[in-house]
Design an enzyme around this catalytic site. Structure first.
Site, PDB file in Angstrom:
ATOM      1  N   THR A  70      -9.593   0.190  -2.495  1.00 52.73           N
ATOM      2  CA  THR A  70      -9.648   0.299  -1.034  1.00 52.73           C
ATOM      3  C   THR A  70      -9.748   1.791  -0.725  1.00 52.73           C
ATOM      4  O   THR A  70      -9.785   2.610  -1.647  1.00 52.73           O
ATOM      5  CB  THR A  70      -8.381  -0.267  -0.374  1.00 52.73           C
ATOM      6  OG1 THR A  70      -7.308   0.652  -0.600  1.00 52.73           O
ATOM      7  CG2 THR A  70      -8.019  -1.614  -0.961  1.00 52.73           C
ATOM      8  N   CYS A  71      -9.754   2.143   0.576  1.00 52.94           N
ATOM      9  CA  CYS A  71      -9.880   3.573   0.865  1.00 52.94           C
ATOM     10  C   CYS A  71      -8.620   4.343   0.484  1.00 52.94           C
ATOM     11  O   CYS A  71      -8.641   5.555   0.370  1.00 52.94           O
ATOM     12  CB  CYS A  71     -10.274   3.805   2.311  1.00 52.94           C
ATOM     13  SG  CYS A  71      -9.327   2.848   3.475  1.00 52.94           S
ATOM     14  N   ASN A  72      -7.509   3.618   0.268  1.00 56.51           N
ATOM     15  CA  ASN A  72      -6.286   4.333  -0.079  1.00 56.51           C
ATOM     16  C   ASN A  72      -5.840   4.167  -1.531  1.00 56.51           C
ATOM     17  O   ASN A  72      -4.871   4.764  -1.946  1.00 56.51           O
ATOM     18  CB  ASN A  72      -5.146   3.901   0.832  1.00 56.51           C
ATOM     19  CG  ASN A  72      -5.258   4.540   2.197  1.00 56.51           C
ATOM     20  OD1 ASN A  72      -5.829   5.626   2.313  1.00 56.51           O
ATOM     21  ND2 ASN A  72      -4.763   3.871   3.207  1.00 56.51           N
ATOM     22  N   ARG A  73      -6.548   3.328  -2.269  1.00 54.28           N
ATOM     23  CA  ARG A  73      -6.110   3.133  -3.646  1.00 54.28           C
ATOM     24  C   ARG A  73      -7.239   2.597  -4.529  1.00 54.28           C
ATOM     25  O   ARG A  73      -8.154   1.917  -4.063  1.00 54.28           O
ATOM     26  CB  ARG A  73      -4.916   2.191  -3.711  1.00 54.28           C
ATOM     27  CG  ARG A  73      -5.224   0.747  -3.326  1.00 54.28           C
ATOM     28  CD  ARG A  73      -3.981  -0.106  -3.380  1.00 54.28           C
ATOM     29  NE  ARG A  73      -3.027   0.309  -2.362  1.00 54.28           N
ATOM     30  CZ  ARG A  73      -1.876   0.895  -2.628  1.00 54.28           C
ATOM     31  NH1 ARG A  73      -1.499   1.119  -3.855  1.00 54.28           N
ATOM     32  NH2 ARG A  73      -1.086   1.247  -1.647  1.00 54.28           N
ATOM     33  N   GLU A 135       0.863  -2.468   7.378  1.00 51.19           N
ATOM     34  CA  GLU A 135      -0.464  -2.771   7.932  1.00 51.19           C
ATOM     35  C   GLU A 135      -1.008  -4.030   7.260  1.00 51.19           C
ATOM     36  O   GLU A 135      -0.785  -4.251   6.065  1.00 51.19           O
ATOM     37  CB  GLU A 135      -1.399  -1.565   7.758  1.00 51.19           C
ATOM     38  CG  GLU A 135      -1.567  -1.064   6.331  1.00 51.19           C
ATOM     39  CD  GLU A 135      -2.792  -1.647   5.679  1.00 51.19           C
ATOM     40  OE1 GLU A 135      -3.513  -2.384   6.360  1.00 51.19           O
ATOM     41  OE2 GLU A 135      -3.002  -1.383   4.485  1.00 51.19           O
ATOM     42  N   PRO A 136      -1.654  -4.885   8.034  1.00 48.02           N
ATOM     43  CA  PRO A 136      -1.975  -6.212   7.509  1.00 48.02           C
ATOM     44  C   PRO A 136      -3.237  -6.294   6.645  1.00 48.02           C
ATOM     45  O   PRO A 136      -3.425  -7.280   5.954  1.00 48.02           O
ATOM     46  CB  PRO A 136      -2.155  -7.041   8.781  1.00 48.02           C
ATOM     47  CG  PRO A 136      -2.572  -6.074   9.822  1.00 48.02           C
ATOM     48  CD  PRO A 136      -2.022  -4.733   9.437  1.00 48.02           C
ATOM     49  N   GLN A 137      -4.098  -5.273   6.658  1.00 57.41           N
ATOM     50  CA  GLN A 137      -5.380  -5.405   5.953  1.00 57.41           C
ATOM     51  C   GLN A 137      -5.229  -5.534   4.446  1.00 57.41           C
ATOM     52  O   GLN A 137      -5.996  -6.224   3.802  1.00 57.41           O
ATOM     53  CB  GLN A 137      -6.316  -4.217   6.245  1.00 57.41           C
ATOM     54  CG  GLN A 137      -7.006  -4.291   7.577  1.00 57.41           C
ATOM     55  CD  GLN A 137      -6.169  -3.618   8.654  1.00 57.41           C
ATOM     56  OE1 GLN A 137      -5.053  -3.201   8.373  1.00 57.41           O
ATOM     57  NE2 GLN A 137      -6.669  -3.536   9.860  1.00 57.41           N
ATOM     58  N   GLN A 141      -7.446  -7.398   1.372  1.00 52.26           N
ATOM     59  CA  GLN A 141      -8.189  -6.654   0.362  1.00 52.26           C
ATOM     60  C   GLN A 141      -7.799  -7.087  -1.045  1.00 52.26           C
ATOM     61  O   GLN A 141      -8.655  -7.229  -1.917  1.00 52.26           O
ATOM     62  CB  GLN A 141      -7.952  -5.142   0.560  1.00 52.26           C
ATOM     63  CG  GLN A 141      -8.651  -4.617   1.802  1.00 52.26           C
ATOM     64  CD  GLN A 141      -8.096  -3.269   2.262  1.00 52.26           C
ATOM     65  OE1 GLN A 141      -6.956  -2.900   1.928  1.00 52.26           O
ATOM     66  NE2 GLN A 141      -8.877  -2.540   3.039  1.00 52.26           N
TER      67      GLN A 141
END
Lengths: 444, 273
Positions: A70-73, A135-137, A141
């Site tokens: 994801t954009c954070n991991r 955060e729910p996303q 993902q």
């Protein structure tokens, strides 16, 4: 041949060179361990993620695998008999395909093994490890990453079970703690406020003053929250307003019509670049009478502000500007942190329970459980039969009991041999899991 | 002191505790058990009321003790019925302690025998008393929702989003529930006053004797009439309606208790002790 000959005794065969079970491990980077430019370098697109999965799966050391990006991991979750070796391979693979020298990300990389890896995945899925906690996303993902892994046959018994547990733990945390039920984005906070004013948002009319990007985002959020009323867009450049209105099935109006539209609009989202107030207090007083004092909610996301803050003092009119919403969000983030303590406890429990299941995947406990089950059945049946056979002597009964035992031992002999060593490069956990399922040995 | 009241009070108290648990922990199970506890308390309460009625052969509202006990019963009944109609869970948090308070007050006020001036077996009078009490219970709940509205409005206007903001429902729901309570309460109050006048005409030969009880009843009635008038004619809602509902209830409490203690007039035996 490493079987214990013809004797169906419980003495274990000489251990195979591989350990009993593959170990669970995860290796990856996230927003805490790596700066954004490095995360960008290593992030996989959907197709790249799929390719990576297939490439790593082909490496014989890795049994099961899944890739989350994801954009954070960026994380690779896998099981292997020799995790060290697998990790070395994954690192070199990433360095090669992403053309980033290993030393650049070596420092930022974290690895977890065994229970720690399980805990890490559970925390990620439950959004405890997210940049914006709760955060729910992230759950979605992880689910789609799992789906990709299943489609490419990357996962097996262990990861399947682990992911399903992760999803149910995430769900439980969401419903039992307040971690996700507070707004942490501007548009979500605005929608939450609108709900506290209007109750239901159905049939509430929305007026956009200014057709900026923020306004668009807010409308999208409102639409998702089932605000199905009419939409009006007022913009200085009429054509831009028309564009936006068309996209959301709304109606473009001119700036001069705002006063008139306020009679029917309920939620006003303002985001113009105007230097002065676009809507003033003296304008609202007569409007309130005309709209029979139905509530009006102004969301002012413009800087400098568009809506006269004094309007907030009029009964049934509510004004929130960008700073107010920001404050709401910050407060909510604080309270999420305190809710996370509860969530961690739920995760602790789940890790322990998963660990018990994982241990049971071993051949020895499974055979023990299986023998226990068969003996119980045989004993019960024998007792039932003996009940109507009073003429048997003590000796006869003993003989029957011995016969039962012998039957069980002989019946278990082949399955036991197989479970202890299903063959080279075969996934033992798969067969053990199957056995446990067929004989219903799960106690949950 | 009548110890048979204690189980009822205990159930009401447990119900209040359940609602308090619901307020803090926000678990549905607390809400449900609190409702069931109150319901059980109410059924037991009804049984005791029935026994009293049969024994006295008249409505047991002959002194302050009985009146409070009766008011608690009506309030519990009205709350339990209206709870079904309105999705206002939080109301129990305030209504349950109020019910408990009335019942507990009845317990501590001595049950002294009083010689009756009015004929409480008269059907008109029974109807008058019951319907007035139902109206007053609704208006008490309207006052509760009015207070809740003001708290929530303050949270939203003042941009404070703490404890109560999260737990209280939307302004719209509070406002419309308050309106429903006032509409029902006002109707009952009106009917109750009319039956009172009819009783006065029949018993004493005059509708209106101009004593303080009657005057304050009329004032109460006018306040609620004004509230409803504003609502229907110009759609006035929200803060003003909430404040009027609270003032109306305060005046009504004065009419109910204050007039009897401080001023002269009929209805005195209601609150004698």
């Amino acid at each position: 041949m490493n079987s214990p000959g013809g004797s169906p005794s419980a003495t274990p065969p000489p251990a195979a060179s591989t350990p009993e079970l593959p170990e669970i491990a995860v290796v990856g980077i996230n927003h805490n361990s790596a700066p954004v430019d490095l995360r960008e370098c290593l992030a996989f697109s959907d197709q790249e993620g799929r390719d990576t999965l297939l490439a790593l799966k082909a490496y014989p050391e890795i049994r099961e695998i899944m890739v989350i990006s994801t954009c954070n991991r960026v994380e690779v979750l896998f099981t292997a008999y020799d995790p060290e070796k697998a990790i070395r391979f994954i690192k070199s693979y990433i360095a090669e395909t992403k053309s980033v020298p290993e030393f650049r990300f070596e420092e930022a990389l974290y690895t977890y093994r065994g229970d720690e890896a399980v805990r890490h995945l559970f925390r990620v899925a439950a959004s405890l490890d997210s940049m914006v906690m709760g955060e729910p996303q992230i759950l979605g993902q992880v689910k789609s990453a799992y789906k990709t892994a299943v489609d490419t046959k990357g996962t097996g018994v262990i990861l399947n079970r682990m992911l399903h547990k992760a999803f149910s733990v995430a769900k439980r945390i969401r419903s039992e703690t307040g971690i996700g039920d507070r707004a942490v984005s501007i548009s979500y906070a605005a929608v939450e406020l609108a709900r506290k004013i209007f109750g239901q948002l159905e049939n509430k009319a929305v007026l956009l003053v200014g057709a900026g990007e923020m306004a668009e985002l807010a409308v999208e959020h409102l639409n998702r929250s089932r605000a199905t009323g009419p939409l009006y867009v007022a913009n200085r450049t009429f054509s831009v307003g028309v564009d936006l209105a068309n996209r959301f099935d709304g109606k473009a109006i001119s700036f001069e019509e705002i006063g008139e539209t306020l009679k029917s609009a309920d939620i006003i989202i303002s985001s113009t670049g105007a230097a002065d107030y676009v809507i003033t207090k003296s304008q609202i007083r007569p409007v309130m009478r005309q709209r029979r004092h139905r509530p009006l909610f102004f969301i002012d996301i413009a800087v400098p502000r568009d809506i006269d803050p004094a309007i907030n003092r009029i009964d049934n009119a509510y004004v929130y500007d960008i700073d107010d919403l920001q404050d709401v969000i910050e407060e909510n983030i604080e309270s999420r942190k305190s809710e996370s303590i509860k969530a961690e406890r739920i995760i602790d429990e789940a890790v322990v329970r998963f660990g018990q299941w994982y241990e049971s995947l071993d051949a020895v406990p499974t055979i023990k459980d299986l023998r226990g089950k068969l003996s119980a059945i045989a004993d019960a049946e024998l007792k039932k039969t003996l009940h109507s056979m009073d003429h048997l002597s003590q000796e006869d009964v003993k003989a029957l009991e011995r016969m039962n035992e012998a039957i069980i031992k002989k019946m278990l002999h082949d399955p036991m041999r197989f479970l202890k060593n299903p063959g080279l490069h075969r996934d033992k956990s798969l067969y053990i899991d199957l056995t446990r399922k067929i004989f219903n040995l799960e106690e949950e | 002191m009548n110890l048979t009241l204690l189980p009822v009070i205990g159930l009401y108290l447990a119900g209040s505790a359940g609602y308090a648990g619901f307020l803090f922990l926000q678990r549905e199970v607390y809400n449900r058990s609190a409702y069931l506890l109150l319901l059980t308390g109410f059924l037991l309460h009804t049984l005791l009321m029935g026994v009293d009625y049969v024994r006295a052969g008249a409505l047991p509202v002959q002194n302050l003790h009985e009146t409070l006990w009766f008011a608690g019963w009506i309030l519990a009944g009205v709350f339990l019925v209206l709870w079904w109609r309105l999705q206002l869970k939080i109301l129990g948090v305030f209504a349950a302690p109020l019910i408990t308070l009335l019942a507990a007050a009845a317990f501590f006020v001595p049950d002294t025998a009083v010689s009756l001036e009015s004929d409480l077996a008269s059907l008109w009078l029974v109807f008058h008393v019951v319907i007035i009490f139902i109206g007053e219970a609704c208006l008490a709940l309207a006052c509760c929702t009015g207070i809740l509205y003001l708290i929530q409005e303050r949270n939203i206007k003042g941009k404070k989003h703490r404890f109560f903001f999260r737990r209280l429902p939307s302004l719209e729901l509070l406002d419309s529930s308050g309106y429903t309570f006032v509409a029902i309460g006002f109707t009952a109050l009106t009917i109750g006053l009319i039956t009172g006048f009819i009783y006065a005409e029949v018993e004493w030969g005059r509708f209106w004797s101009g004593n303080p009880k009657e005057i304050w009843s009329a004032i109460t009635w006018l306040i609620y009439a004004a509230l409803l008038h504003e609502r229907i004619v110009s759609g006035r809602r929200g803060r003003r309606a909430a404040i009027l509902a609270i003032i109306g209830f305060a005046v009504m409490l004065f009419t109910f208790l204050g007039v009897n203690f401080l001023l002269e007039g009929h209805h005195n035996e209601f609150t004698r002790w």
